[in-house]
Write a protein that holds these residues in place. Structure first.
Motif, mmCIF file in Angstrom:
data_model
loop_
_atom_site.group_PDB
_atom_site.id
_atom_site.type_symbol
_atom_site.label_atom_id
_atom_site.label_comp_id
_atom_site.label_asym_id
_atom_site.label_seq_id
_atom_site.Cartn_x
_atom_site.Cartn_y
_atom_site.Cartn_z
ATOM 1 N N UNK A 34 0.815 -1.218 0.000
ATOM 2 C CA UNK A 34 0.000 0.000 0.000
ATOM 3 C C UNK A 34 0.849 1.268 0.000
ATOM 4 N N UNK A 35 1.888 1.398 0.853
ATOM 5 C CA UNK A 35 2.701 2.617 0.798
ATOM 6 C C UNK A 35 3.402 2.807 -0.548
ATOM 7 N N UNK A 36 3.854 1.710 -1.151
ATOM 8 C CA UNK A 36 4.526 1.814 -2.451
ATOM 9 C C UNK A 36 3.574 2.340 -3.517
ATOM 10 N N UNK A 37 2.352 1.879 -3.487
ATOM 11 C CA UNK A 37 1.359 2.354 -4.456
ATOM 12 C C UNK A 37 0.988 3.818 -4.183
ATOM 13 N N UNK A 38 0.912 4.188 -2.923
ATOM 14 C CA UNK A 38 0.626 5.581 -2.584
ATOM 15 C C UNK A 38 1.731 6.502 -3.099
ATOM 16 N N UNK A 39 2.980 6.119 -2.878
ATOM 17 C CA UNK A 39 4.110 6.943 -3.332
ATOM 18 C C UNK A 39 4.121 7.060 -4.849
ATOM 19 N N UNK A 40 3.865 5.950 -5.516
ATOM 20 C CA UNK A 40 3.824 5.965 -6.981
ATOM 21 C C UNK A 40 2.735 6.902 -7.479
ATOM 22 N N UNK A 41 1.568 6.865 -6.843
ATOM 23 C CA UNK A 41 0.457 7.731 -7.237
ATOM 24 C C UNK A 41 0.777 9.194 -6.964
ATOM 25 N N UNK A 42 1.410 9.476 -5.836
ATOM 26 C CA UNK A 42 1.793 10.860 -5.522
ATOM 27 C C UNK A 42 2.747 11.415 -6.576
ATOM 28 N N UNK A 43 3.711 10.615 -6.983
ATOM 29 C CA UNK A 43 4.672 11.074 -7.982
ATOM 30 C C UNK A 43 3.967 11.390 -9.305
ATOM 31 N N UNK A 44 3.040 10.550 -9.683
ATOM 32 C CA UNK A 44 2.303 10.795 -10.920
ATOM 33 C C UNK A 44 1.470 12.080 -10.823
ATOM 34 N N UNK A 153 0.274 7.095 7.943
ATOM 35 C CA UNK A 153 -0.999 6.476 8.319
ATOM 36 C C UNK A 153 -1.984 6.800 7.199
ATOM 37 N N UNK A 154 -2.199 5.853 6.295
ATOM 38 C CA UNK A 154 -3.006 6.146 5.097
ATOM 39 C C UNK A 154 -4.455 6.492 5.413
ATOM 40 N N UNK A 155 -4.969 7.519 4.723
ATOM 41 C CA UNK A 155 -6.388 7.868 4.845
ATOM 42 C C UNK A 155 -7.277 6.699 4.434
ATOM 43 N N UNK A 156 -6.788 5.871 3.528
ATOM 44 C CA UNK A 156 -7.589 4.746 3.048
ATOM 45 C C UNK A 156 -7.822 3.704 4.130
ATOM 46 N N UNK A 157 -7.128 3.822 5.261
ATOM 47 C CA UNK A 157 -7.343 2.923 6.397
ATOM 48 C C UNK A 157 -7.935 3.661 7.598
ATOM 49 N N UNK A 158 -7.423 4.860 7.899
ATOM 50 C CA UNK A 158 -7.905 5.579 9.081
ATOM 51 C C UNK A 158 -9.349 6.049 8.918
ATOM 52 N N UNK A 159 -9.682 6.559 7.735
ATOM 53 C CA UNK A 159 -11.038 7.098 7.557
ATOM 54 C C UNK A 159 -12.106 6.006 7.546
ATOM 55 N N UNK A 160 -11.901 4.862 6.849
ATOM 56 C CA UNK A 160 -12.897 3.791 6.983
ATOM 57 C C UNK A 160 -13.083 3.322 8.422
ATOM 58 N N UNK A 161 -11.988 3.280 9.200
ATOM 59 C CA UNK A 161 -12.101 2.886 10.606
ATOM 60 C C UNK A 161 -12.982 3.877 11.361
ATOM 61 N N UNK A 162 -12.817 5.165 11.065
ATOM 62 C CA UNK A 162 -13.645 6.193 11.699
ATOM 63 C C UNK A 162 -15.108 6.042 11.329
ATOM 64 N N UNK A 163 -15.397 5.881 10.034
ATOM 65 C CA UNK A 163 -16.791 5.812 9.590
ATOM 66 C C UNK A 163 -17.472 4.536 10.080
ATOM 67 N N UNK A 164 -16.742 3.447 10.115
ATOM 68 C CA UNK A 164 -17.330 2.205 10.623
ATOM 69 C C UNK A 164 -17.714 2.372 12.093
ATOM 70 N N UNK A 165 -16.825 2.987 12.881
ATOM 71 C CA UNK A 165 -17.125 3.210 14.286
ATOM 72 C C UNK A 165 -18.356 4.075 14.490
ATOM 73 N N UNK A 166 -18.475 5.133 13.687
ATOM 74 C CA UNK A 166 -19.634 6.011 13.802
ATOM 75 C C UNK A 166 -20.916 5.291 13.386
ATOM 76 N N UNK A 167 -20.840 4.496 12.318
ATOM 77 C CA UNK A 167 -22.020 3.757 11.865
ATOM 78 C C UNK A 167 -22.468 2.736 12.910
ATOM 79 N N UNK A 168 -21.512 2.051 13.515
ATOM 80 C CA UNK A 168 -21.865 1.065 14.546
ATOM 81 C C UNK A 168 -22.537 1.726 15.742
ATOM 82 N N UNK A 169 -22.143 2.964 16.035
ATOM 83 C CA UNK A 169 -22.736 3.654 17.185
ATOM 84 C C UNK A 169 -24.217 3.952 16.967
ATOM 85 N N UNK A 170 -24.641 4.034 15.700
ATOM 86 C CA UNK A 170 -26.073 4.267 15.452
ATOM 87 C C UNK A 170 -26.908 3.077 15.890
ATOM 88 N N UNK A 171 -26.272 1.908 16.018
ATOM 89 C CA UNK A 171 -26.955 0.705 16.496
ATOM 90 C C UNK A 171 -26.664 0.428 17.976
#
Length: 289
Positions: A34-44, A153-171
């Motif tokens: 994942x970090x290698x792909x992120x770096x490659x995308x940033x360079x592009x 700390x990739x947003x592609x991991x931290x943000x889904x963790x945040x949204x999942x936690x918030x969604x679970x709290x609705x239940x």
């Protein structure tokens, strides 16, 4: 089968541990690729913004589609080379193709994930709590590994963790919606305030924005009441292990030390045993009513 696992807790815990070994093998791929792909995308993106040629740097392998291979010689691993822990032991920690030493990261992540998965099922039993707890655990291990290697700390991991936690709290799972929202907000703003206070005083950046997002996500899962214990535990453990790291490696004190793994470990402990730990502390200190 499910009835059998429910009837025999030890079997359920063992099965969770074996599942964790398999998931840990996949998490190793995420941590490396994942970090290698992120770096490659940033360079592009930078080249595109500057209107420069994109260059001929090959796209790093995807996380799912390409099979595991040696990073040095490119040897494609056979199925029997991918058995968690056992393959590393059978190969004596070396590539089957070129004999290059295989990083200890691979068996350690697999073992850690197996033990953590077993602990989750031991704590929650079989049910929705355990299922989402395994997701929570896997994401934290992946983020910790990436941060330890790259200080990202990739947003592609931290943000889904945040949204999942918030969604679970609705239940009402784990914490109430109010607790989750306040926990996310206070988690983010607490480290954001420390960051800017430190920067104004020293002119240096003491941590990255990924740490803010990770603590916000932990707040969504553990609630507002979990923020202070998480911060205290991560600060103490980070100070101890950070000092040991600097002493062993002889690095300059200005060398950045990833804080994400300590936040993740503290958040995971709070998630599983926070109430028991706080209750034991209050009872020991005589503050319990």
């Amino acid at each position: 089968m499910l009835d059998t696992l429910i009837a025999i807790p030890a079997l359920a815990i063992t099965s969770a541990g074996l599942l964790g070994l398999l998931v840990g093998s996949f998490l190793n791929v995420v941590i490396l690729r994942l970090p290698a792909r992120m770096e490659w995308q940033w360079k592009r993106e930078c080249r595109d913004a500057l209107e420069l040629p994109l260059g001929e740097e090959p796209e790093p392998p995807g996380i799912v589609l390409r099979g595991s291979h040696c990073l040095k010689c490119g040897f494609t691993l056979k199925p029997w080379h991918n058995v968690p822990l056992l393959s590393w032991l059978a190969l004596r920690g070396r590539c089957a193709g070129c004999g290059t030493a295989i990083s200890l990261q691979y068996p350690l992540v697999e073992l850690l994930t197996g033990l953590a998965f077993a602990a989750v099922v031991w704590q929650f039993g079989l049910g929705w709590e355990a299922l989402v707890g395994l997701v929570f655990t896997g994401l934290l291990i992946a983020m910790s590994g990436i941060d330890a290697r790259t200080t990202l700390l990739p947003d592609s991991l931290t943000l889904p963790l945040l949204w999942i936690g918030l969604l679970l709290s609705t239940q009402g799972l784990f914490v109430s919606m109010d607790q989750a929202i306040y926990g996310a907000v206070v988690g983010y703003l607490s480290l954001w305030t420390v960051y800017w206070g430190f920067k104004l005083l020293t002119g240096k950046e003491g941590m990255g924005y990924g740490d803010f997002k990770l603590l916000a996500a932990l707040g969504a899962w553990c609630g507002l009441s979990g923020i202070l214990p998480i911060v205290l535990m991560s600060a103490v453990v980070g100070a101890v292990f950070g000092s040991i790291w600097l002493a062993i490696h002889g690095r300059d004190k200005a060398t950045p030390i990833p804080f994400g793994p300590y936040l993740a470990a503290a958040g995971w402990i709070q998630f599983l045993w926070g109430e028991q730990i706080i209750g034991a502390y209050l009872s020991y200190s005589g503050l319990a009513s």
